[in-house]
Scaffold this motif. Structure first.
Motif, mmCIF file in Angstrom:
data_model
loop_
_atom_site.group_PDB
_atom_site.id
_atom_site.type_symbol
_atom_site.label_atom_id
_atom_site.label_comp_id
_atom_site.label_asym_id
_atom_site.label_seq_id
_atom_site.Cartn_x
_atom_site.Cartn_y
_atom_site.Cartn_z
ATOM 1 N N GLY A 16 0.808 -1.217 0.000
ATOM 2 C CA GLY A 16 0.000 0.000 0.000
ATOM 3 C C GLY A 16 0.837 1.261 0.000
ATOM 4 N N ILE A 17 2.017 1.194 -0.619
ATOM 5 C CA ILE A 17 2.901 2.363 -0.648
ATOM 6 C C ILE A 17 2.330 3.384 -1.635
ATOM 7 C CG2 ILE A 17 5.234 3.186 -1.157
ATOM 8 C CD1 ILE A 17 6.227 0.346 -0.522
ATOM 9 N N PRO A 18 2.042 4.603 -1.188
ATOM 10 C CA PRO A 18 1.455 5.596 -2.093
ATOM 11 C C PRO A 18 2.511 6.194 -3.018
ATOM 12 C CG PRO A 18 1.806 6.574 0.058
ATOM 13 C CD PRO A 18 2.188 5.112 0.190
ATOM 14 N N PHE A 19 2.083 6.584 -4.204
ATOM 15 C CA PHE A 19 2.967 7.285 -5.123
ATOM 16 C C PHE A 19 2.677 8.770 -5.007
ATOM 17 C CE2 PHE A 19 3.880 9.274 -9.217
ATOM 18 C CZ PHE A 19 5.203 8.899 -9.382
ATOM 19 N N ARG A 20 3.645 9.521 -4.519
ATOM 20 C CA ARG A 20 3.442 10.967 -4.387
ATOM 21 C C ARG A 20 4.785 11.673 -4.485
ATOM 22 N NH1 ARG A 20 2.073 9.274 1.131
ATOM 23 N NH2 ARG A 20 3.914 9.519 2.465
#
Length: 269
Positions: A16-20
């Motif tokens: 669940g690593i967000p891309f930001r």
């Protein structure tokens, strides 16, 4: 590589690593890794004539980075380094596709507009008085680019800059380049002990430029039998056919002269 990318994507999805985009205060600490990757991309495109597009893309991305991070002198230093190296591209290979050593290149073929741009970018970076590895390497490239002829290259200054680079970003590759500069400034006998010390560590045993450098120094010192052994070793490790042809041609050369190894790539710390 495809499998590695697939596993990385799966790991990102499962965790669940967000891309930001990282916040501004985290960008400086991530900058060295970005610079390193871009320079690897440039090196690949510079070393392989058929991969020119990679070098051009690396320069494009370096320009974008310099605009996005105007206060980071190393971003500008890397851009300057790429521009100064890439300016020599038209003279690096002859009509037969063979590598031309830096001191034998037709400097009228160098891209003077690109050299001028690289010099301006470097001066802008150095004015911030936070000299890092890329800025120092760009200063070395500028010494080569500013010399009207190979015989007028300021090798003592280049040797001094490599000494500073060894202090800022110590590595055995920097030590090897430093030895090359000393060999050009003070003669092969001054550099051979330094190269032999590097050879003795075994760290660069599979690095063809170590053996090519040692061969060149031995040839210039008149130790042709030893030079031939190192040339053969270097040719056996060289990654491209053009570099192998260049090294084999050196086997037939007589001792003497101030030849440098082929301009096979910019290298790095």
């Amino acid at each position: 590589m495809g499998q590695r990318l697939f596993r990385a994507k799966q790991k990102v999805a499962h965790a669940g690593i967000p891309f930001r985009v990282p916040p501004p205060h985290l960008l400086p600490e991530r900058l060295p890794a970005v610079l390193h990757v871009l320079y690897l991309l440039f090196n690949q495109g510079y070393g392989e004539p058929q991969e020119t597009r990679l070098a051009r893309e690396a320069i494009r991305l370096a320009r974008v980075l310099a605009v996005l991070m105007p206060d980071e002198p190393e971003a500008h230093g890397m851009l300057a380094l790429m521009l100064l190296h890439d300016a020599r591209r038209p003279a690096r290979v002859d009509a037969d596709g063979d590598l031309v050593p830096l001191d034998e290149q037709d400097r009228s073929l160098w891209d003077q507009a690109q050299i001028a741009e690289g010099t301006v970018v470097l001066e802008r970076a150095l004015r911030r008085r936070r000299a890092g590895p890329f800025q120092i390497q760009a200063a070395i490239a500028a010494c080569h680019a500013s010399a009207p002829a190979a015989a007028q290259t300021d090798w003592p200054q280049i040797a001094g800059l490599y000494g500073e680079l060894a202090r800022v970003a110590p590595s055995v590759i920097v030590d090897l380049n430093h030895a090359v500069a000393i060999g050009m400034a003070d003669g092969p006998e001054a550099a051979l002990p330094l190269v032999d010390a590097i050879t003795a560590t075994g760290q660069l045993d599979r690095y063809y430029l170590l053996h090519a450098t040692r061969a060149d120094l031995l040839r210039r010192a008149g130790r042709t039998a030893e030079a031939a052994i190192s040339y053969r070793r270097a040719a056996g490790l060289a990654p491209t056919e053009a570099e192998r042809r260049f090294l084999r041609s050196r086997l037939a050369r007589r001792p003497g002269g101030g030849r440098m190894p082929a301009d096979g790539g910019p290298g790095g710390p």
